[in-house]
Design a protein around this motif. Structure first.
Motif, PDB file in Angstrom:
ATOM      1  N   SER A  12       0.989  -1.080   0.108  1.00 17.93           N
ATOM      2  CA  SER A  12       0.092   0.038   0.172  1.00 17.93           C
ATOM      3  C   SER A  12       1.034   1.183  -0.028  1.00 17.93           C
ATOM      4  O   SER A  12       1.922   1.274   0.610  1.00 17.93           O
ATOM      5  CB  SER A  12      -1.048  -0.087   1.070  1.00 17.93           C
ATOM      6  OG  SER A  12      -1.610   1.208   1.250  1.00 17.93           O
ATOM      7  N   TYR A  17      -2.787   5.189   2.118  1.00 21.53           N
ATOM      8  CA  TYR A  17      -3.239   4.451   3.196  1.00 21.53           C
ATOM      9  C   TYR A  17      -2.158   3.562   3.909  1.00 21.53           C
ATOM     10  O   TYR A  17      -1.633   2.611   3.599  1.00 21.53           O
ATOM     11  CB  TYR A  17      -4.473   3.293   3.075  1.00 21.53           C
ATOM     12  CG  TYR A  17      -5.336   2.941   4.143  1.00 21.53           C
ATOM     13  CD1 TYR A  17      -6.505   3.729   4.492  1.00 21.53           C
ATOM     14  CD2 TYR A  17      -5.060   1.896   4.912  1.00 21.53           C
ATOM     15  CE1 TYR A  17      -7.169   3.656   5.613  1.00 21.53           C
ATOM     16  CE2 TYR A  17      -5.770   1.461   5.771  1.00 21.53           C
ATOM     17  CZ  TYR A  17      -6.784   2.472   6.425  1.00 21.53           C
ATOM     18  OH  TYR A  17      -7.662   2.088   7.402  1.00 21.53           O
ATOM     19  N   ASP A  21      -2.815   4.364   9.577  1.00 23.63           N
ATOM     20  CA  ASP A  21      -4.139   4.655   9.150  1.00 23.63           C
ATOM     21  C   ASP A  21      -4.997   3.463   9.615  1.00 23.63           C
ATOM     22  O   ASP A  21      -5.919   3.503   9.976  1.00 23.63           O
ATOM     23  CB  ASP A  21      -4.110   4.944   7.646  1.00 23.63           C
ATOM     24  CG  ASP A  21      -3.596   6.490   7.151  1.00 23.63           C
ATOM     25  OD1 ASP A  21      -3.743   7.244   7.908  1.00 23.63           O
ATOM     26  OD2 ASP A  21      -3.015   6.283   6.246  1.00 23.63           O
ATOM     27  N   LEU A  22      -4.326   2.174   9.315  1.00 26.60           N
ATOM     28  CA  LEU A  22      -4.993   1.075   9.361  1.00 26.60           C
ATOM     29  C   LEU A  22      -5.187   0.758  11.151  1.00 26.60           C
ATOM     30  O   LEU A  22      -6.437   0.485  11.514  1.00 26.60           O
ATOM     31  CB  LEU A  22      -4.516  -0.344   8.850  1.00 26.60           C
ATOM     32  CG  LEU A  22      -5.004  -1.553   9.191  1.00 26.60           C
ATOM     33  CD1 LEU A  22      -6.386  -1.685   8.683  1.00 26.60           C
ATOM     34  CD2 LEU A  22      -4.027  -2.684   8.704  1.00 26.60           C
ATOM     35  N   ASP A  25      -7.809   3.249  12.142  1.00 19.44           N
ATOM     36  CA  ASP A  25      -9.324   2.860  11.859  1.00 19.44           C
ATOM     37  C   ASP A  25      -9.891   1.628  12.467  1.00 19.44           C
ATOM     38  O   ASP A  25     -10.997   1.634  12.424  1.00 19.44           O
ATOM     39  CB  ASP A  25      -9.437   2.749  10.330  1.00 19.44           C
ATOM     40  CG  ASP A  25      -9.325   4.304   9.912  1.00 19.44           C
ATOM     41  OD1 ASP A  25      -9.508   5.121  10.376  1.00 19.44           O
ATOM     42  OD2 ASP A  25      -8.776   4.305   8.495  1.00 19.44           O
ATOM     43  N   ARG A  27      -9.958  -1.230  11.189  1.00 19.67           N
ATOM     44  CA  ARG A  27     -10.276  -2.065  10.122  1.00 19.67           C
ATOM     45  C   ARG A  27     -10.570  -1.337   8.919  1.00 19.67           C
ATOM     46  O   ARG A  27     -10.964  -0.161   8.718  1.00 19.67           O
ATOM     47  CB  ARG A  27     -11.524  -2.693  10.394  1.00 19.67           C
ATOM     48  CG  ARG A  27     -12.322  -3.696   9.753  1.00 19.67           C
ATOM     49  CD  ARG A  27     -13.787  -4.321  10.331  1.00 19.67           C
ATOM     50  NE  ARG A  27     -14.153  -5.261   9.421  1.00 19.67           N
ATOM     51  CZ  ARG A  27     -14.765  -6.444   9.710  1.00 19.67           C
ATOM     52  NH1 ARG A  27     -14.462  -6.930  11.004  1.00 19.67           N
ATOM     53  NH2 ARG A  27     -15.153  -7.578   8.946  1.00 19.67           N
ATOM     54  N   THR A  28     -10.226  -1.952   7.755  1.00 23.97           N
ATOM     55  CA  THR A  28     -10.418  -1.361   6.558  1.00 23.97           C
ATOM     56  C   THR A  28     -10.799  -2.097   5.416  1.00 23.97           C
ATOM     57  O   THR A  28     -10.498  -3.358   5.304  1.00 23.97           O
ATOM     58  CB  THR A  28      -9.072  -0.502   6.168  1.00 23.97           C
ATOM     59  OG1 THR A  28      -9.556   0.471   5.139  1.00 23.97           O
ATOM     60  CG2 THR A  28      -8.055  -1.343   5.456  1.00 23.97           C
ATOM     61  N   VAL A  29     -11.430  -1.590   4.190  1.00 18.89           N
ATOM     62  CA  VAL A  29     -11.531  -2.371   3.039  1.00 18.89           C
ATOM     63  C   VAL A  29     -10.354  -2.407   2.247  1.00 18.89           C
ATOM     64  O   VAL A  29      -9.781  -1.031   1.791  1.00 18.89           O
ATOM     65  CB  VAL A  29     -12.690  -1.863   2.362  1.00 18.89           C
ATOM     66  CG1 VAL A  29     -12.886  -2.579   0.812  1.00 18.89           C
ATOM     67  CG2 VAL A  29     -14.155  -2.183   2.999  1.00 18.89           C
ATOM     68  N   TRP A  30      -9.684  -3.359   2.015  1.00 17.96           N
ATOM     69  CA  TRP A  30      -8.601  -3.229   1.015  1.00 17.96           C
ATOM     70  C   TRP A  30      -8.828  -3.472  -0.329  1.00 17.96           C
ATOM     71  O   TRP A  30      -8.908  -4.621  -0.841  1.00 17.96           O
ATOM     72  CB  TRP A  30      -7.523  -4.277   1.659  1.00 17.96           C
ATOM     73  CG  TRP A  30      -6.122  -4.093   1.389  1.00 17.96           C
ATOM     74  CD1 TRP A  30      -5.282  -3.002   1.870  1.00 17.96           C
ATOM     75  CD2 TRP A  30      -5.213  -4.468   0.188  1.00 17.96           C
ATOM     76  NE1 TRP A  30      -3.967  -3.232   1.310  1.00 17.96           N
ATOM     77  CE2 TRP A  30      -3.820  -3.806   0.025  1.00 17.96           C
ATOM     78  CE3 TRP A  30      -5.633  -5.357  -0.882  1.00 17.96           C
ATOM     79  CZ2 TRP A  30      -2.944  -4.178  -0.843  1.00 17.96           C
ATOM     80  CZ3 TRP A  30      -4.614  -5.734  -1.772  1.00 17.96           C
ATOM     81  CH2 TRP A  30      -3.193  -5.199  -1.719  1.00 17.96           C
ATOM     82  N   TYR A  53       2.409  -6.303   6.330  1.00 15.37           N
ATOM     83  CA  TYR A  53       1.814  -4.830   5.264  1.00 15.37           C
ATOM     84  C   TYR A  53       3.087  -3.915   5.065  1.00 15.37           C
ATOM     85  O   TYR A  53       3.856  -3.838   5.682  1.00 15.37           O
ATOM     86  CB  TYR A  53       1.026  -3.886   6.568  1.00 15.37           C
ATOM     87  CG  TYR A  53       0.381  -2.970   5.828  1.00 15.37           C
ATOM     88  CD1 TYR A  53      -1.190  -3.112   5.806  1.00 15.37           C
ATOM     89  CD2 TYR A  53       0.792  -1.726   5.508  1.00 15.37           C
ATOM     90  CE1 TYR A  53      -1.897  -2.278   5.105  1.00 15.37           C
ATOM     91  CE2 TYR A  53      -0.262  -0.720   4.828  1.00 15.37           C
ATOM     92  CZ  TYR A  53      -1.596  -0.853   4.926  1.00 15.37           C
ATOM     93  OH  TYR A  53      -2.484  -0.169   4.227  1.00 15.37           O
ATOM     94  N   GLU A  87     -11.329  -7.302   3.582  1.00 15.83           N
ATOM     95  CA  GLU A  87     -10.940  -6.460   4.747  1.00 15.83           C
ATOM     96  C   GLU A  87      -9.972  -6.749   5.560  1.00 15.83           C
ATOM     97  O   GLU A  87      -9.811  -8.158   6.107  1.00 15.83           O
ATOM     98  CB  GLU A  87     -12.360  -6.376   5.610  1.00 15.83           C
ATOM     99  CG  GLU A  87     -13.432  -5.507   4.764  1.00 15.83           C
ATOM    100  CD  GLU A  87     -14.464  -5.240   5.742  1.00 15.83           C
ATOM    101  OE1 GLU A  87     -14.650  -5.399   6.964  1.00 15.83           O
ATOM    102  OE2 GLU A  87     -15.659  -4.780   5.001  1.00 15.83           O
ATOM    103  N   THR A  89      -7.674  -6.245   9.511  1.00 19.41           N
ATOM    104  CA  THR A  89      -7.631  -5.350  10.732  1.00 19.41           C
ATOM    105  C   THR A  89      -5.998  -5.509  11.166  1.00 19.41           C
ATOM    106  O   THR A  89      -5.583  -6.408  10.950  1.00 19.41           O
ATOM    107  CB  THR A  89      -8.490  -6.095  11.663  1.00 19.41           C
ATOM    108  OG1 THR A  89      -8.857  -5.480  12.922  1.00 19.41           O
ATOM    109  CG2 THR A  89      -8.191  -7.554  11.798  1.00 19.41           C
TER     110      THR A  89
END
Length: 139
Positions: A12, A17, A21-22, A25, A27-30, A53, A87, A89
């Motif tokens: 990423s 992102y 940021d993860l 948040d 949790r995120t939609v990847w 990551y 998604e 986390t």
DNA sequence: GCCAACGTTGGC
DNA sequence: GCCAACGTTGGC
């Protein structure tokens, strides 16, 4: 039958992102993957799989570990509906980022999928490779 | 089915 | 910002 968790590496751009940021948040939609091979890997991800990551463009290092929180579903950002998203986390940041240069310099990682097809935004990581990278992070 | 043009990604 | 790698698309 319970399958052992698999390991992956996801890229990423931190400008877009970052791992921080993860963490913020939770949790995120990847999403945003526009490559069939990468989409196949996304579809192979299972809840609980670990994802290294990696920051591309800037940083150029594995900075943290995330987990798959939701398996592949149609990418909401793809109007054609051809690609999928998952998604993620956050699990934990690495004690020390492991840079691309360090990974390239390590003979134990020379077979890594990310070097064979370096443009793929997702690629599989073997348990051995994961172990090596985590070890490098603690050095 | 071939192949040239084009688009995307990511290292440098 | 440039370039290399490589997937995708479309004309024929």
């Amino acid at each position: 039958m319970q399958q052992a968790a698999s390991f992956w590496l996801a890229k990423s751009e931190p400008k877009t992102y970052a791992f921080s940021d993860l963490q913020r948040d939770g949790r995120t939609v990847w999403d945003g993957v526009r490559n069939n091979q990468a989409a196949l890997y996304l579809k192979a991800m299972r809840v609980g799989d670990q994802v290294l990551y990696y920051h591309s463009q800037e940083g150029l290092a594995v900075v943290g570990i995330a987990a798959v929180a939701r398996e592949a579903f149609p990418d909401p950002t793809d109007p054609a509906g051809r690609f999928v998203a998952v998604e993620l986390t956050p699990l934990r940041p690495l004690p020390k980022p492991v840079t691309l240069a360090e990974m390239k310099a390590n003979p134990a990682l020379e077979a890594m999928a990310m070097f064979r097809q370096f443009r793929l935004s997702v690629c599989p990581v073997t348990p051995e490779e994961r172990g090596v990278i985590l070890g490098m992070s603690e050095a």
